[in-house]
Write an enzyme that holds these catalytic residues in place. Structure first.
Site, short mmCIF file in Angstrom:
data_model
loop_
_atom_site.label_atom_id
_atom_site.label_comp_id
_atom_site.label_asym_id
_atom_site.label_seq_id
_atom_site.Cartn_x
_atom_site.Cartn_y
_atom_site.Cartn_z
N TYR A 144 0.86 -1.19 0.00
CA TYR A 144 0.00 0.00 0.00
C TYR A 144 0.89 1.23 0.00
O TYR A 144 1.85 1.31 0.78
CB TYR A 144 -0.90 0.00 1.23
CG TYR A 144 -1.77 1.23 1.39
CD1 TYR A 144 -1.56 2.13 2.43
CD2 TYR A 144 -2.82 1.50 0.52
CE1 TYR A 144 -2.35 3.26 2.60
CE2 TYR A 144 -3.63 2.63 0.68
CZ TYR A 144 -3.38 3.50 1.72
OH TYR A 144 -4.17 4.62 1.86
N ASP A 239 9.29 2.75 -1.05
CA ASP A 239 8.31 3.41 -0.19
C ASP A 239 8.68 3.09 1.26
O ASP A 239 8.34 2.03 1.77
CB ASP A 239 6.90 2.94 -0.53
CG ASP A 239 5.86 3.59 0.39
OD1 ASP A 239 4.67 3.47 0.11
OD2 ASP A 239 6.27 4.21 1.39
N LYS A 267 5.19 9.28 8.53
CA LYS A 267 5.08 8.71 9.86
C LYS A 267 6.17 9.21 10.83
O LYS A 267 6.09 10.33 11.35
CB LYS A 267 5.06 7.17 9.76
CG LYS A 267 3.82 6.66 8.98
CD LYS A 267 3.78 5.16 8.87
CE LYS A 267 2.75 4.71 7.85
NZ LYS A 267 1.40 4.61 8.41
#
Ligand code: KE4
Length: 429
Positions: A144, A239, A267
């Site tokens: 994702y 990613d 994050k």
């Protein structure tokens, strides 16, 4: 456990917010429970609206590697607040955070701050397409990268079949520019690159997958992707929104010794405030506006409060022994969970990469999303519900990871293992 307030808040929320939440996974749909509405958090603990205390292994889905309300982060945000909240103009703080990311990750020479991981991945792909003049993107099933149209694409019927929309609202002709291949299957990538490598703008991958549950890359897999992208002139995008500064200060790329062309972050680098970033080689990043023609922008990009939180977080991560301590505690937790599952006769695969932890209820190793989907999802649901009843807050989905923080002490890990023991024993009762 009394969750009356959460239930009442959830019912009220559904009247004003889609599904009562601002991000789907928070609705706990896949584990059949009411989402807990959170009142506050501190250290490794999170407290819900009913005053229940939980040991937190979601950590806001990764950012809270120091634990909640770390004094250095609170102080940094407070100090930044004294200077204002947002200027829409450059500040010294964003230079400082950019320099820290560049110092930490050798493959990153230039970095752009954005406001989410979605923006980071979306922008990296636009840049890869812009610099190569190619349209095709390869991603991997179960990975994702946020909710940009190009990345909400499901695998086509065959390995080399162009993608199909992974969500209503994603146009077919957008999805057709994305191929989604099985993770950890280098032959599948080889086949596609042999057939259409000269059309592939980039390959984007979670170097350690955390969005299908925890699935590490197989031996040599990432290097093979590096070799294939090099050979065909495609951009390799790591990613690292989840793995960056989580599995190591230099991210997964430092663990596996791979130098991607572009990397995405999020994050942890925001310390709990909204931050994403993408960066890489100067020759690529210099193509980003206003220096180059590839456009990307953001009102709150480089927001001073978020920059201050990120800087303070990374300063803590630089402390000697930080990651070693986290790895030791992760080892202890994983070993303990595996032991109590085995003792209760429960088939479980428990693993970790740094302080990213995964548990699959199956007797086989999980190497890709198809494997992950064969796990006992009902058993995961029972595990989630049981752990929550015992005051342990884990992700409400088999297809997520758990996160340990520096605020988790041995006593909290022991309590977590004991809770799991009781839950597993209840399975066979
Ligand atoms: P955001 O747009 O949610 O900041 O980042 C998207 C993203 C990109 N790349 C990776 C590897 C990610 O894990 C994410 C977001 N992660 C999910 C948790 N698996 C965020 C939680 C949520 O969607 O609410």
């Amino acid at each position: 456990m009394d969750v009356t307030q959460s239930k009442s808040l959830y019912e009220r929320a559904t009247k004003s917010i889609p599904g009562g939440v601002n991000s789907p996974v928070r609705a706990c749909k896949s584990v059949g429970t009411c989402p807990l509405f959170i009142d506050r958090a501190d250290g490794c603990f999170i407290f819900d609206a009913d005053g229940n205390r939980f040991i937190d292994y979601i950590g806001s889905w990764g950012p809270m590697i120091l634990g909640h309300r770390h004094p250095a982060v609170v102080d940094a945000i407070t100090a930044a607040l004294e200077r204002g909240t947002s200027f829409g103009a450059p500040t010294d703080l964003e230079i400082r955070l950019a320099e820290m990311v560049i110092d930490a990750v050798p493959s990153v020479e230039i970095v752009r701050m954005v406001n989410s991981g979605t923006e980071a991945a979306m922008s990296a792909i636009r840049l890869a397409r812009g610099v190569t003049g190619r349209d095709l993107v390869i991603k991997f099933d179960g990975c994702y990268h946020g909710h940009a149209d190009t990345l909400l694409v499901a695998a086509g019927s065959g390995v080399a079949t162009l993608g199909i929309p992974g969500s209503p609202g994603v146009p077919e002709d957008i999805a057709h520019h994305t191929l989604s291949l099985p993770y950890n299957d280098i032959e599948a990538v080889q086949q596609v690159m042999d057939e259409m490598g000269d059309q592939v703008a980039c390959i984007i991958i979670e170097p350690v997958a955390g969005n299908m549950g925890l699935v590490p890359p197989g031996e040599g897999y990432l290097q093979a992707l590096r070799d294939l992208t090099q050979k065909h002139g495609s951009v390799l995008v790591f990613d690292e929104v989840m793995t960056g500064f989580r599995v190591a200060y230099g991210g997964a790329q430092s663990l596996y010794n791979i130098s991607p062309d572009l990397s995405c972050f999020g994050k942890v680098i925001g310390g709990g405030l909204p931050v994403g970033a993408y960066g890489g080689k100067k020759e690529l990043m210099s193509q980003i506006a206003p220096e180059g023609g590839v456009y990307q922008a953001g009102t709150l990009s480089g927001n001073p409060l978020a920059m201050a939180a990120g800087i303070a977080t990374l300063e803590q991560l630089q402390q000697p022994g930080f990651y070693e301590d986290l790895a030791t505690k992760s080892d202890d937790l994983v070993a303990g969970l595996a032991e109590v599952a085995k003792h209760a006769g429960i088939a479980a695969q428990v693993d970790h990469v740094g302080s990213m932890i995964g548990i699959f209820f199956t007797d086989r190793l999980v190497a890709n999303f198809e494997d992950a989907k064969t796990c006992d999802l009902d058993r995961f649901t029972a595990f989630y519900q049981g752990m929550r009843e015992h005051g342990i807050y884990i992700a409400p989905s088999q297809f997520e990871a758990l996160f340990l923080s520096a605020a988790h002490a041995d006593e909290h890990i022991d309590a977590t293992i004991d809770a799991a023991r009781q839950v597993f024993e209840s399975f066979s009762a």
